[in-house]
Design a protein around this motif. Structure first.
Motif, PDB file in Angstrom:
ATOM      1  N   UNK A  88       0.938  -1.183  -0.516  1.00 38.52           N
ATOM      2  CA  UNK A  88       0.288  -0.260  -0.608  1.00 38.52           C
ATOM      3  C   UNK A  88       1.030   1.804  -0.366  1.00 38.52           C
ATOM      4  N   UNK A  89       2.123   1.462   1.039  1.00 38.02           N
ATOM      5  CA  UNK A  89       2.471   2.454   0.674  1.00 38.02           C
ATOM      6  C   UNK A  89       3.433   2.901  -0.334  1.00 38.02           C
ATOM      7  N   UNK A  90       3.699   1.542  -0.913  1.00 36.76           N
ATOM      8  CA  UNK A  90       4.628   2.168  -3.006  1.00 36.76           C
ATOM      9  C   UNK A  90       3.644   2.166  -3.974  1.00 36.76           C
ATOM     10  N   UNK A  91       2.349   1.847  -3.473  1.00 34.25           N
ATOM     11  CA  UNK A  91       1.013   2.374  -4.947  1.00 34.25           C
ATOM     12  C   UNK A  91       1.406   3.393  -4.040  1.00 34.25           C
ATOM     13  N   UNK A  92       0.780   4.066  -2.975  1.00 38.59           N
ATOM     14  CA  UNK A  92       0.791   5.654  -2.886  1.00 38.59           C
ATOM     15  C   UNK A  92       1.581   6.701  -2.985  1.00 38.59           C
TER      16      UNK A  92
END
Length: 95
Positions: A88-92
């Motif tokens: 999730x952090x990498x997609x944001x």
């Protein structure tokens, strides 16, 4: 060898007739029944105690196994949560 030679010199002897079951039980009386009751009581106590011991051993090992499996499940859940967080952090940050 002295005793062996003495017995050979005495020659053959006649053996007494063996007792029948009725004669033996009549001679022993209640001792036979009491021995059976005592023997049965000892066996029941012994096997009853062993059964309880085995039950407690199996229960203890079951609890330990569940604890160990629960530990692995907790580690897998922690790894899955960390993976979801990183994805999730990498997609944001990507766009």
């Amino acid at each position: 060898m002295g005793k062996h030679d003495e017995l050979l010199e005495q020659g053959a002897r006649e053996a007494p007739e063996p007792e029948t079951a009725e004669e033996r039980s009549g001679r022993l009386g209640m001792k036979t029944a009491a021995g059976g009751v005592v023997g049965g009581g000892i066996a029941l106590a012994k096997f009853g105690g062993l059964a309880k011991l085995f039950l407690w051993i199996f229960a203890w090992h079951g609890v330990i196994s569940l604890w160990q499996v629960g530990g692995w499940v907790a580690l897998l859940a922690l790894a899955a949560a960390a993976t979801v967080y990183l994805v999730v952090r990498s997609r944001r940050e990507a766009p």
